[in-house]
Design a protein around this motif. Sequence first.
Motif, PDB file in Angstrom:
ATOM      1  N   LEU A   1     -38.262  -3.051  63.608  1.00 17.63           N
ATOM      2  CA  LEU A   1     -37.631  -1.834  62.698  1.00 17.63           C
ATOM      3  C   LEU A   1     -38.624  -0.703  62.840  1.00 17.63           C
ATOM      4  O   LEU A   1     -38.348   0.503  62.675  1.00 17.63           O
ATOM      5  N   TYR A   2     -40.061  -1.058  63.012  1.00 20.39           N
ATOM      6  CA  TYR A   2     -41.130  -0.165  62.850  1.00 20.39           C
ATOM      7  C   TYR A   2     -41.328   0.667  64.130  1.00 20.39           C
ATOM      8  O   TYR A   2     -42.028   1.675  64.232  1.00 20.39           O
ATOM      9  N   ASN A   3     -40.497   0.262  65.423  1.00 19.34           N
ATOM     10  CA  ASN A   3     -40.596   1.047  66.503  1.00 19.34           C
ATOM     11  C   ASN A   3     -39.470   1.948  66.638  1.00 19.34           C
ATOM     12  O   ASN A   3     -38.333   1.499  66.263  1.00 19.34           O
ATOM     13  N   GLU A   4     -39.709   3.212  66.685  1.00 18.68           N
ATOM     14  CA  GLU A   4     -38.828   4.223  66.724  1.00 18.68           C
ATOM     15  C   GLU A   4     -38.634   5.023  67.960  1.00 18.68           C
ATOM     16  O   GLU A   4     -39.310   6.128  68.104  1.00 18.68           O
ATOM     17  N   PRO A   5     -38.188   4.705  69.055  1.00 22.22           N
ATOM     18  CA  PRO A   5     -37.871   5.232  70.241  1.00 22.22           C
ATOM     19  C   PRO A   5     -37.133   6.310  70.465  1.00 22.22           C
ATOM     20  O   PRO A   5     -37.046   6.925  71.499  1.00 22.22           O
ATOM     21  N   TYR A   6     -36.274   6.472  69.384  1.00 17.45           N
ATOM     22  CA  TYR A   6     -34.990   7.238  69.420  1.00 17.45           C
ATOM     23  C   TYR A   6     -35.458   8.613  68.548  1.00 17.45           C
ATOM     24  O   TYR A   6     -36.223   8.612  67.429  1.00 17.45           O
ATOM     25  N   VAL A   7     -34.903   9.730  69.002  1.00 16.68           N
ATOM     26  CA  VAL A   7     -35.215  10.817  68.314  1.00 16.68           C
ATOM     27  C   VAL A   7     -33.778  11.924  68.245  1.00 16.68           C
ATOM     28  O   VAL A   7     -33.293  11.521  69.248  1.00 16.68           O
TER      29      VAL A   7
END
Length: 518
Positions: A466-472
């Motif tokens: 959850l803490y990884n956010e590769p999307y924008v």
Amino acid sequence: MGHRRFLDRDHRYRHNKRNFYRKLELREASKQLSGNEVLAQVSKINIIFGKKSDTKVGKKRNRDENKEKGKASCWKKRSIFFDLPYWAGNMLRHSLDVMHIEKNVCDNVLRTLLNIDGKTKDNVKSRLDLQEMKIRRTLHPKQRPSGKIYLLPACFTMANKEKDDFCRVIKNMKVPDGYASKISRCTNLKMKKILGLKSHDTHILMQQILPIAVRRTLPPNVSSIPIEFSGFFRDLCSKVGRMQDFKFLESQIALTLCHLERIFPPSFFDIMVHLPIYLASDAMLARPVQYRWMYPIESERKKVIKKEMPRRAPRLLECIHNEKFPDWLGKYVDHVGNDQVLKEVRSLARGPNTVARRFKGYIINGFRFRTKDRERDLKTQNNGVVVTTKTSSFASTSDRNPVIGDVDYYGVLTDIIESDYCGSKKVVLFKCDWVDVRTQGRGIKKDEFGLTLVNFKQLWHTGWNLYNEPYVLATQVQQAFYVPDPIDRDWHVVIRSKPRDLFEMGINDSLVDNDIYL
């Protein structure tokens, strides 16, 4: 030469005889004449238009008459434009074309640095000028016993290895579609030449690429001067400019030209190198360059969490907020009722469909983007992504006073996904490989010239928790491209690109300021 006269009266360069042709400079800057003053000087000039006389006597008599009537020596005729009733009152009667000036300046710099035969400004005649002016004795031409003249290398002279590194930066460069033509085609690595550049190519080269190319190939005290010159044109061509910005540029360019006089030979300073001294004052009168040049013309939920968990650290609260926000939004919308919630918010609260579309390319915000895999065999680079967002920065996990500020995130586009929310709203997401920007010097750094460099071997947000956010969101992204550093092989210099047909219109609050030009 002689740009010291444009400096402040108390500037130390005015009394520096050692580096400036052995003379003090006590003259004032040349006065810019008004239209009425010019008209008064040329009003009595007698010029007969049409077929000229074949006799030289008539021409000589005409010149003598003009001198007797007080003709100023710099004027040859009275411009026909003064027949227009408003011409003498024009504050800017002739607008200098930045495009052609920039091209000629860039050509001068490139040809001299690369020492291109027949094109360089550093030749035998230039060295003889130094000898006649009795300056820079170490650079005077030397005659060998064989009779041949030998020129000692100047501080800006590059060895073959340095020329090769310089040309490779330009040869290996990939830029986004429409940003520039294929400049690499104009670079000959074997002959170490850059020829056949178009006007827009030199525009990109002068403002963006030249600082990257010279920073590793010339000594720092020398490379800083072309970089300074490059920065002047970059700031001058900004799409939003204020009066104080142009006033600063007006004083800065005089100092930059003096720095150039200290290292380059006198022949380098033709009229095109001199004209930048007037470009900033032109911009104050005629507005930014873009109108004159010749180119084809989320807080409520955080409050609830903080109230429920008052003793939790701010960093943990933010993670909990990101994890539970979708569930909270769905329950909140169901509790409020459909009549009080917009249709778009209801669609987002229900979540996306389980089926999504995938793309290899996408056009948004005036930029054309492609995924990294799609561009594997292409000669252009459209996968660079930069996102500027307000982010809470914590010194540690126990830090209770986060600092909120704008942070730039740099990445490479790897996937494009379009999510559909109940058929009424579509959201496009960019998945990227993000450079680790948390620690200076690890994944990102700035060099001594202020250039930003990134290392794609130091990534973060690469996992699936959850803490990884590769999307924008695609609407948030701007485009950048990355130029490999010729010395530090793992590092790339960041250049942020701008869409050519999109203009920044500023913010509403700035309209109150009369000194902002949009």
